[in-house]
Motif scaffolding. Sequence first.
Motif, PDB file in Angstrom:
ATOM      1  N   UNK A 167       0.833  -1.204   0.000  1.00 38.01           N
ATOM      2  CA  UNK A 167       0.000   0.000   0.000  1.00 38.01           C
ATOM      3  C   UNK A 167       0.871   1.259   0.000  1.00 38.01           C
ATOM      4  N   UNK A 168       1.933   1.227   0.776  1.00 39.88           N
ATOM      5  CA  UNK A 168       2.822   2.388   0.842  1.00 39.88           C
ATOM      6  C   UNK A 168       3.497   2.640  -0.502  1.00 39.88           C
ATOM      7  N   UNK A 169       3.884   1.579  -1.186  1.00 42.05           N
ATOM      8  CA  UNK A 169       4.527   1.765  -2.484  1.00 42.05           C
ATOM      9  C   UNK A 169       3.537   2.353  -3.488  1.00 42.05           C
ATOM     10  N   UNK A 170       2.271   2.024  -3.359  1.00 40.74           N
ATOM     11  CA  UNK A 170       1.263   2.608  -4.231  1.00 40.74           C
ATOM     12  C   UNK A 170       1.076   4.090  -4.003  1.00 40.74           C
ATOM     13  N   UNK A 171       1.397   4.530  -2.794  1.00 43.62           N
ATOM     14  CA  UNK A 171       1.305   5.959  -2.479  1.00 43.62           C
ATOM     15  C   UNK A 171       2.366   6.741  -3.222  1.00 43.62           C
ATOM     16  N   UNK A 172       3.560   6.165  -3.324  1.00 42.64           N
ATOM     17  CA  UNK A 172       4.628   6.806  -4.091  1.00 42.64           C
ATOM     18  C   UNK A 172       5.683   7.487  -3.259  1.00 42.64           C
ATOM     19  N   UNK A 173       5.268   8.186  -2.181  1.00 39.98           N
ATOM     20  CA  UNK A 173       6.257   8.926  -1.390  1.00 39.98           C
ATOM     21  C   UNK A 173       6.255   8.481   0.068  1.00 39.98           C
ATOM     22  N   UNK A 174       5.836   7.259   0.323  1.00 40.48           N
ATOM     23  CA  UNK A 174       5.756   6.768   1.698  1.00 40.48           C
ATOM     24  C   UNK A 174       6.931   5.857   2.017  1.00 40.48           C
ATOM     25  N   UNK A 175       7.516   6.074   3.173  1.00 38.09           N
ATOM     26  CA  UNK A 175       8.522   5.186   3.736  1.00 38.09           C
ATOM     27  C   UNK A 175       7.845   4.291   4.775  1.00 38.09           C
ATOM     28  N   UNK A 176       8.365   3.078   4.958  1.00 36.82           N
ATOM     29  CA  UNK A 176       7.773   2.157   5.928  1.00 36.82           C
ATOM     30  C   UNK A 176       8.816   1.696   6.934  1.00 36.82           C
ATOM     31  N   UNK A 177       8.500   1.929   8.203  1.00 33.68           N
ATOM     32  CA  UNK A 177       9.320   1.434   9.316  1.00 33.68           C
ATOM     33  C   UNK A 177       8.523   0.379  10.077  1.00 33.68           C
ATOM     34  N   UNK A 178       9.202  -0.631  10.567  1.00 31.68           N
ATOM     35  CA  UNK A 178       8.559  -1.608  11.445  1.00 31.68           C
ATOM     36  C   UNK A 178       9.358  -1.773  12.724  1.00 31.68           C
ATOM     37  N   UNK A 179       8.671  -1.580  13.847  1.00 30.69           N
ATOM     38  CA  UNK A 179       9.223  -1.928  15.155  1.00 30.69           C
ATOM     39  C   UNK A 179       9.120  -3.449  15.260  1.00 30.69           C
ATOM     40  N   UNK A 180      10.245  -4.105  15.057  1.00 30.72           N
ATOM     41  CA  UNK A 180      10.260  -5.571  15.016  1.00 30.72           C
ATOM     42  C   UNK A 180      10.832  -6.166  16.291  1.00 30.72           C
ATOM     43  N   UNK A 181      10.816  -5.395  17.361  1.00 33.30           N
ATOM     44  CA  UNK A 181      11.420  -5.825  18.621  1.00 33.30           C
ATOM     45  C   UNK A 181      10.873  -7.170  19.082  1.00 33.30           C
ATOM     46  N   UNK A 182       9.545  -7.376  19.009  1.00 36.48           N
ATOM     47  CA  UNK A 182       8.978  -8.621  19.506  1.00 36.48           C
ATOM     48  C   UNK A 182       9.047  -9.756  18.486  1.00 36.48           C
ATOM     49  N   UNK A 183       9.222  -9.428  17.235  1.00 36.80           N
ATOM     50  CA  UNK A 183       9.220 -10.458  16.199  1.00 36.80           C
ATOM     51  C   UNK A 183      10.594 -11.068  15.949  1.00 36.80           C
ATOM     52  N   UNK A 184      11.633 -10.249  16.004  1.00 31.44           N
ATOM     53  CA  UNK A 184      12.980 -10.740  15.700  1.00 31.44           C
ATOM     54  C   UNK A 184      13.367 -11.840  16.690  1.00 31.44           C
ATOM     55  N   UNK A 185      13.789 -12.956  16.148  1.00 27.74           N
ATOM     56  CA  UNK A 185      14.169 -14.084  16.984  1.00 27.74           C
ATOM     57  C   UNK A 185      13.039 -15.042  17.269  1.00 27.74           C
ATOM     58  N   UNK A 186      11.803 -14.653  16.935  1.00 24.49           N
ATOM     59  CA  UNK A 186      10.647 -15.522  17.192  1.00 24.49           C
ATOM     60  C   UNK A 186      10.029 -16.039  15.898  1.00 24.49           C
ATOM     61  N   UNK A 187      10.059 -15.228  14.854  1.00 21.84           N
ATOM     62  CA  UNK A 187       9.580 -15.642  13.537  1.00 21.84           C
ATOM     63  C   UNK A 187      10.602 -15.177  12.502  1.00 21.84           C
ATOM     64  N   UNK A 188      10.648 -15.822  11.324  1.00 19.31           N
ATOM     65  CA  UNK A 188      11.581 -15.358  10.291  1.00 19.31           C
ATOM     66  C   UNK A 188      11.197 -13.962   9.809  1.00 19.31           C
ATOM     67  N   UNK A 191      14.049  -8.618   5.847  1.00 15.84           N
ATOM     68  CA  UNK A 191      13.926  -7.166   5.692  1.00 15.84           C
ATOM     69  C   UNK A 191      13.829  -6.778   4.222  1.00 15.84           C
ATOM     70  N   UNK A 192      14.742  -7.277   3.415  1.00 16.19           N
ATOM     71  CA  UNK A 192      14.757  -6.912   2.001  1.00 16.19           C
ATOM     72  C   UNK A 192      13.560  -7.496   1.274  1.00 16.19           C
ATOM     73  N   UNK A 193      13.215  -8.737   1.601  1.00 17.26           N
ATOM     74  CA  UNK A 193      12.081  -9.372   0.950  1.00 17.26           C
ATOM     75  C   UNK A 193      10.774  -8.662   1.225  1.00 17.26           C
ATOM     76  N   UNK A 194      10.628  -8.122   2.425  1.00 20.53           N
ATOM     77  CA  UNK A 194       9.420  -7.378   2.771  1.00 20.53           C
ATOM     78  C   UNK A 194       9.385  -6.005   2.109  1.00 20.53           C
ATOM     79  N   UNK A 195      10.559  -5.491   1.738  1.00 20.88           N
ATOM     80  CA  UNK A 195      10.623  -4.175   1.112  1.00 20.88           C
ATOM     81  C   UNK A 195      10.559  -3.030   2.092  1.00 20.88           C
ATOM     82  N   UNK A 196      10.908  -3.286   3.359  1.00 23.73           N
ATOM     83  CA  UNK A 196      10.898  -2.230   4.375  1.00 23.73           C
ATOM     84  C   UNK A 196      11.995  -1.209   4.117  1.00 23.73           C
ATOM     85  N   UNK A 197      11.759  -0.001   4.627  1.00 19.64           N
ATOM     86  CA  UNK A 197      12.777   1.047   4.558  1.00 19.64           C
ATOM     87  C   UNK A 197      13.591   1.115   5.844  1.00 19.64           C
TER      88      UNK A 197
END
Length: 384
Positions: A167-188, A191-197
């Motif tokens: 959805x953010x890429x469809x906007x054109x000028x949106x950057x996406x950040x994810x607070x992955x503190x609880x996810x890292x180490x618990x699920x795969x 970063x690059x595959x998701x396309x996060x900034x």
Amino acid sequence: MTSPRAYLDHNATSPVRPEVAAAVARALALPGNPSSVHAEGRAARAALERARVQVGGLVGVGSGRVVFTSGGTEAANTVLSGALRRSGEPAPTRLVIGATEHACVSAGHRFPAEHVDVVPVDASGIIDLAALAACLDRHRGEGVLVSIHAANNETGVIQPLAEVVALARGHGRALVHSDAVQAVGKIPLDFSGLGLDALTLSGHKFAAPRGVGALVLAEGVTLDSAFLRGGGQEGRLRGGTENLSGLVGMGVAAEMVGLGETQEALRDTIEAGLRALAPDLVVFGEAAPRLPNTVSFSIPGLDAPTALMALDLAGVALSSGSACASGKVARSPVLAAMGVSPALAAGALRVSLGWNSTISDGTRCLAACERLVDTLYRRRGQAA
């Protein structure tokens, strides 16, 4: 002889692995500063850069994309300071966040209140993608930073990051950040595959020492200015001598991460046991994808602070879904955003497993909860 306690609060802090503690001790013996050019400094630098490779590998990026910080809060505050931008473009002027974000995001940004949009979640805690799309459409033409966590710390609910990024890429000028503190180490997490900034993480959530974390930036994404000034460390993005021993420990912890298969089986066993004890038990986010180590629940009529004290006395360490401050219990903003009633939210408890959780821990937890439920149901009967 005192029985061992059952520590089931890994979403708060996961105990340091012995191998990590040993690596920290070895790093503490290194005399050099990583910025020094002599042999001792070069040895310290080599240890630091090895840790950077290890942490980058945990989220699927090269070491050059990893900026070390003191933890997840500093990393998130850095991203949300207003300085994040794509090379050659101005920094975003508007922030869009989810309604269940951690306070390091919801209260840690530097955007004016009138430039912040909060996107609702459904009853399971999943971000409303239609509302997010509508929000981005309203701000088409503006620079936007979208910040949606990978997984919730209270409920373990996993967010659809791939769809958010699309959805953010469809906007054109949106950057996406994810607070992955609880996810890292618990699920795969790729970063690059998701396309996060940008992505932020904290070491003590996956059995590294407290006080270390990282900010991961995509190629072509940077900060206008350093968040901490006064030195050229971390690619001039974070001044100050690095916490070498802690970061070495985080690197080792990153290499030792498992993906939670055993935790999921134990979590399911505990959850089934709780349902058997209390037929009216409610599991928050049960219809959504959840972290394999987390179950957040409540039983109507249960008081969380009282329950936590009783569990602690029984040798079981859990957390509450409510925030406690100065002896007062406030309704959890996460559960409120999910539409949970104040009465039910007041009894919210969280079991969160980790690398050293055992079947015996689960058995002890269920036995202690059985006593709580028996007391609660007996009181109900007397009241009736």
